[in-house]
Design an enzyme around this catalytic site. Sequence first.
Site, PDB file in Angstrom:
ATOM      1  N   ASN A  58      -1.979   0.418   6.701  1.00 13.47           N
ATOM      2  CA  ASN A  58      -1.372  -0.785   7.283  1.00 13.47           C
ATOM      3  C   ASN A  58      -0.547  -1.609   6.289  1.00 13.47           C
ATOM      4  O   ASN A  58      -0.440  -2.814   6.401  1.00 13.47           O
ATOM      5  CB  ASN A  58      -2.451  -1.634   7.961  1.00 13.47           C
TER       6      ASN A  58
ATOM      7  N   GLU B 252      -9.916 -10.693  -7.381  1.00 17.29           N
ATOM      8  CA  GLU B 252      -8.942  -9.610  -7.177  1.00 17.29           C
ATOM      9  C   GLU B 252      -7.768  -9.727  -8.147  1.00 17.29           C
ATOM     10  O   GLU B 252      -7.287  -8.714  -8.666  1.00 17.29           O
ATOM     11  CB  GLU B 252      -8.453  -9.621  -5.729  1.00 17.29           C
TER      12      GLU B 252
ATOM     13  N   HIS C 244      -2.239  -5.395   1.603  1.00 19.01           N
ATOM     14  CA  HIS C 244      -3.539  -6.064   1.424  1.00 19.01           C
ATOM     15  C   HIS C 244      -3.274  -7.495   1.003  1.00 19.01           C
ATOM     16  O   HIS C 244      -2.320  -7.759   0.262  1.00 19.01           O
ATOM     17  CB  HIS C 244      -4.369  -5.382   0.325  1.00 19.01           C
TER      18      HIS C 244
ATOM     19  N   LYS D 221       0.813  -1.224   0.000  1.00 22.66           N
ATOM     20  CA  LYS D 221       0.000   0.000   0.000  1.00 22.66           C
ATOM     21  C   LYS D 221       0.855   1.287   0.000  1.00 22.66           C
ATOM     22  O   LYS D 221       2.060   1.233   0.265  1.00 22.66           O
ATOM     23  CB  LYS D 221      -0.921  -0.030   1.228  1.00 22.66           C
TER      24      LYS D 221
ATOM     25  N   TYR E 268     -12.401  -1.997  -3.444  1.00 24.29           N
ATOM     26  CA  TYR E 268     -12.837  -2.161  -2.056  1.00 24.29           C
ATOM     27  C   TYR E 268     -14.363  -2.032  -1.909  1.00 24.29           C
ATOM     28  O   TYR E 268     -14.848  -1.708  -0.824  1.00 24.29           O
ATOM     29  CB  TYR E 268     -12.148  -1.130  -1.163  1.00 24.29           C
TER      30      TYR E 268
HETATM   31  P1  GDP Z   1      -7.701  -6.730   6.007  1.00 20.34           P
HETATM   32  O1  GDP Z   1      -8.306  -7.885   5.256  1.00 20.34           O
HETATM   33  O2  GDP Z   1      -6.826  -7.176   7.162  1.00 20.34           O
HETATM   34  O3  GDP Z   1      -6.974  -5.762   5.114  1.00 20.34           O
HETATM   35  O4  GDP Z   1      -8.890  -5.938   6.726  1.00 20.34           O
HETATM   36  P2  GDP Z   1     -10.388  -5.536   6.245  1.00 20.34           P
HETATM   37  O5  GDP Z   1     -10.803  -6.313   5.051  1.00 20.34           O
HETATM   38  O6  GDP Z   1     -11.254  -5.592   7.471  1.00 20.34           O
HETATM   39  O7  GDP Z   1     -10.251  -4.002   5.866  1.00 20.34           O
HETATM   40  C1  GDP Z   1      -9.720  -3.596   4.633  1.00 20.34           C
HETATM   41  C2  GDP Z   1      -8.840  -2.394   4.844  1.00 20.34           C
HETATM   42  O8  GDP Z   1      -9.661  -1.308   5.292  1.00 20.34           O
HETATM   43  C3  GDP Z   1      -7.788  -2.541   5.948  1.00 20.34           C
HETATM   44  O9  GDP Z   1      -6.639  -3.233   5.549  1.00 20.34           O
HETATM   45  C4  GDP Z   1      -7.517  -1.097   6.271  1.00 20.34           C
HETATM   46  O10 GDP Z   1      -6.659  -0.480   5.310  1.00 20.34           O
HETATM   47  C5  GDP Z   1      -8.904  -0.475   6.171  1.00 20.34           C
HETATM   48  N1  GDP Z   1      -9.565  -0.454   7.488  1.00 20.34           N
HETATM   49  C6  GDP Z   1     -10.092  -1.484   8.185  1.00 20.34           C
HETATM   50  N2  GDP Z   1     -10.604  -1.094   9.357  1.00 20.34           N
HETATM   51  C7  GDP Z   1     -10.397   0.271   9.421  1.00 20.34           C
HETATM   52  C8  GDP Z   1     -10.697   1.281  10.382  1.00 20.34           C
HETATM   53  O11 GDP Z   1     -11.272   1.002  11.446  1.00 20.34           O
HETATM   54  N3  GDP Z   1     -10.330   2.552  10.061  1.00 20.34           N
HETATM   55  C9  GDP Z   1      -9.697   2.869   8.881  1.00 20.34           C
HETATM   56  N4  GDP Z   1      -9.366   4.147   8.640  1.00 20.34           N
HETATM   57  N5  GDP Z   1      -9.405   1.950   7.957  1.00 20.34           N
HETATM   58  C10 GDP Z   1      -9.735   0.664   8.218  1.00 20.34           C
END
Ligand code: GDP
Length: 181
Positions: free
Chosen positions: A155, A169, A158, A52, A92
């Site tokens: 973070n 994807e 992905h 990212k 997303y």
């Molecule tokens: P992943 O599969 O571990 O990447 O997590 P998710 O699918 O739940 O979320 C997708 C992405 O959305 C995450 O990797 C983060 O970049 C973002 N994200 C998830 N939760 C949060 C949050 O609480 N706040 C913000 N700002 N971004 C979030």
Amino acid sequence: MPHAAASVNRGFSMPGPHATGAAIKLRGVSPGGITLTKEADMAVERTLSIIKPDATRRNLTGKINAKFEEAGLRIIAQKRIQMTPAQAGTFYAVHKERPFYGELCEFMARAPVVVQVLEGENAIAKNREVMGATNPADAAPGTVRAEFAESVGENSVHGSDAPETAAIEISYFFSGLELVG
Ligand code: GDP
């Protein structure tokens, strides 16, 4: 999943000279990322990974790739691209209703990302293990997110979460011809 068959969808309509069912069977994986079982308990998979913007900005691509390779994941396709907010939004779309969706799309389009396809045994779960928990505060020591992520949103990486999403994807960013395992 059933064993690989000649009818596996390769993601393009005119199979090349190597696109035989036998070849797919030997490799144990389809170019679209769908898991095919070679033996009862051994699955070679492909998963979509994104390094990212927070990580590309800090020149961390090599360090993150080293973690993938040390874990036995092979980078079989990779390119650096700059997404538009709309392209990030489509990627997303599953998070459209979440409060952070707008922020996430803006972040993913803020700077270049490196999109890649990782291949290996149980690559989907293995990659998520290497990545660590979504929130770096919860990520296990030694994981990408524990070492490099700046926040729950920014973070660093992905990774696909299931064979079906991996196939979708991968095809969002790569054609079958670009996957060279
Ligand atoms: P992943 O599969 O571990 O990447 O997590 P998710 O699918 O739940 O979320 C997708 C992405 O959305 C995450 O990797 C983060 O970049 C973002 N994200 C998830 N939760 C949060 C949050 O609480 N706040 C913000 N700002 N971004 C979030």
